[in-house]
Enzyme design. Structure first.
Site, PDB file in Angstrom:
ATOM      1  N   ASP A   1       5.706   4.803   5.073  1.00  0.00           N
ATOM      2  CA  ASP A   1       6.532   3.853   5.809  1.00  0.00           C
ATOM      3  C   ASP A   1       6.521   2.458   5.171  1.00  0.00           C
ATOM      4  OD1 ASP A   1       3.844   3.558   6.708  1.00  0.00           O
ATOM      5  OD2 ASP A   1       4.540   2.520   8.514  1.00  0.00           O
ATOM      6  N   HIS A   2       5.963   2.344   3.977  1.00  0.00           N
ATOM      7  CA  HIS A   2       6.031   1.095   3.205  1.00  0.00           C
ATOM      8  C   HIS A   2       6.707   1.279   1.847  1.00  0.00           C
ATOM      9  CE1 HIS A   2       3.551  -1.387   5.961  1.00  0.00           C
ATOM     10  NE2 HIS A   2       3.264  -0.168   6.381  1.00  0.00           N
TER      11      HIS A   2
ATOM     12  N   HIS B   1       0.841  -1.209   0.000  1.00  0.00           N
ATOM     13  CA  HIS B   1       0.000   0.000   0.000  1.00  0.00           C
ATOM     14  C   HIS B   1       0.867   1.247   0.000  1.00  0.00           C
ATOM     15  CE1 HIS B   1       0.707  -0.477   4.303  1.00  0.00           C
ATOM     16  NE2 HIS B   1       0.171   0.700   4.558  1.00  0.00           N
TER      17      HIS B   1
ATOM     18  N   ASP C   1      -0.535  -3.876   6.236  1.00  0.00           N
ATOM     19  CA  ASP C   1      -1.171  -3.275   7.408  1.00  0.00           C
ATOM     20  C   ASP C   1      -2.659  -3.629   7.477  1.00  0.00           C
ATOM     21  OD1 ASP C   1       1.273  -2.195   7.961  1.00  0.00           O
ATOM     22  OD2 ASP C   1       0.668  -0.101   7.726  1.00  0.00           O
TER      23      ASP C   1
ATOM     24  N   HIS D   1      -7.661  -0.263   5.339  1.00  0.00           N
ATOM     25  CA  HIS D   1      -6.577   0.587   5.844  1.00  0.00           C
ATOM     26  C   HIS D   1      -6.285   1.677   4.803  1.00  0.00           C
ATOM     27  CE1 HIS D   1      -2.908   1.586   8.011  1.00  0.00           C
ATOM     28  NE2 HIS D   1      -2.200   1.388   6.919  1.00  0.00           N
TER      29      HIS D   1
ATOM     30  N   HIS E   1       3.996  -4.611  10.755  1.00  0.00           N
ATOM     31  CA  HIS E   1       4.499  -3.992  11.990  1.00  0.00           C
ATOM     32  C   HIS E   1       4.582  -4.990  13.137  1.00  0.00           C
ATOM     33  CE1 HIS E   1       4.175   0.319  10.783  1.00  0.00           C
ATOM     34  NE2 HIS E   1       3.206  -0.132   9.995  1.00  0.00           N
TER      35      HIS E   1
ATOM     36  N   HIS F   1       1.342   3.962   1.867  1.00  0.00           N
ATOM     37  CA  HIS F   1       1.857   4.764   2.978  1.00  0.00           C
ATOM     38  C   HIS F   1       3.386   4.873   2.923  1.00  0.00           C
ATOM     39  CE1 HIS F   1      -1.988   4.182   5.577  1.00  0.00           C
ATOM     40  NE2 HIS F   1      -2.074   5.230   4.769  1.00  0.00           N
TER      41      HIS F   1
HETATM   42 ZN   LIG Z   1      -0.097   1.757   6.452  1.00  0.00          ZN
END
Ligand SMILES: [Zn+2]
Length: 256
Positions: free
Chosen positions: A60-61, A56, A134, A115, A172, A58
């Site tokens: 942090d990915h 996805h 996530d 998400h 995570h 985001h």
């Molecule tokens: Zn995420």
């Protein structure tokens, strides 16, 4: 068995993962929270990156993708077609039922909106390995940012339908905090209590609690158990639509 997975920590609590096919030498990373640990993990094993699988959009990915691509310019980037506008540089735009290929390995794409709208999971069905990003965490699930709660519930049920022995990799390391919340919903669930104790032992030694399995999550994760009478009773919704029960549990976690 030619498949191996190596998981490593990035940032503070993100996981990156490499999946390697020893028959062809192909290696994919699943998301790139951070380039440094990804490049180190590849170098330590002497693996050449052939593919990048994105779950996805985001930051942090995906934020490590450009740096990793600079080192491995031939690596192909796979990701959700629905979020192509938010993930630059996709070579392969994936949708439900498509297959992402990593050398001789192959993952079925499962669309898991909730998400984020475009979130996808990768199920390497021949190896019973799933990368869920996530969407599904051990003892938890992702925050529902971009769809109604009921859409996330449907996505989680698609993952719950995978074979029980499926190894589930998550984006995570959130399991310990998730367990504290889960106990507020099902304090008497023996599988949950056992898992929380196991997680405390693992985390005390700084060991990962991921991967988990679908069977373990079905037994202990309250977000997969909205059909269960004990979860329904805990939130005062006996007999209610499981999607509504899920929404109540998720809303309580948001306030927890
Ligand atoms: Zn995420």
């Amino acid at each position: 068995m030619t498949t191996s997975v190596h998981q490593y920590l990035c940032l503070t609590d993100n996981y990156g993962a490499l999946i390697h096919d020893s028959a062809t030498g192909a290696t994919a990373c699943v998301d790139v929270p951070e380039a440094g640990p990804t490049l180190r993990a590849l170098a330590e094993r002497g693996w050449t990156l052939s593919d990048i699988l994105i779950t996805h959009h985001h930051a942090d990915h995906i934020q490590g993708v450009p740096e990793v691509k600079a080192k491995f310019p031939n690596a192909k980037v796979w990701g959700p077609g629905k979020d192509a506008a938010r993930i630059r540089g996709l070579d392969h735009r994936l949708a439900e039922g498509d297959r992402a290929r990593v050398g001789g390995l192959s993952a079925r794409v499962i669309e898991t909106p909730g998400h984020t709208l475009g979130h996808i999971a990768y199920h390497f069905d021949a190896d019973q390995i799933a990368f869920c990003g996530d969407t599904l965490f051990s003892l938890g699930c992702g925050r529902v940012f971009e769809t109604p709660f009921a859409v996330m519930w449907s996505s989680l049920m698609k993952l719950a339908a995978l074979p029980g022995e499926t190894q589930v990799y998550c984006g995570h390391e959130y399991t310990q905090a998730n367990g504290r919340f889960a106990l507020t919903i099902e304090p008497g669930n023996p599988a949950l209590k056992a898992r929380v104790e196991e997680v405390a032992r693992l985390r005390a030694e700084n060991w990962p609690t991921v991967p988990t399995t679908i069977a373990a999550e079905l037994a202990a994760n309250p977000f997969l158990r909205a059909e269960d009478p004990s979860v329904q009773a805990a939130v005062g919704m006996t007999g209610a639509d499981p999607a509504a029960v899920f929404a109540e549990v998720r809303a309580r976690k948001d306030r927890f």
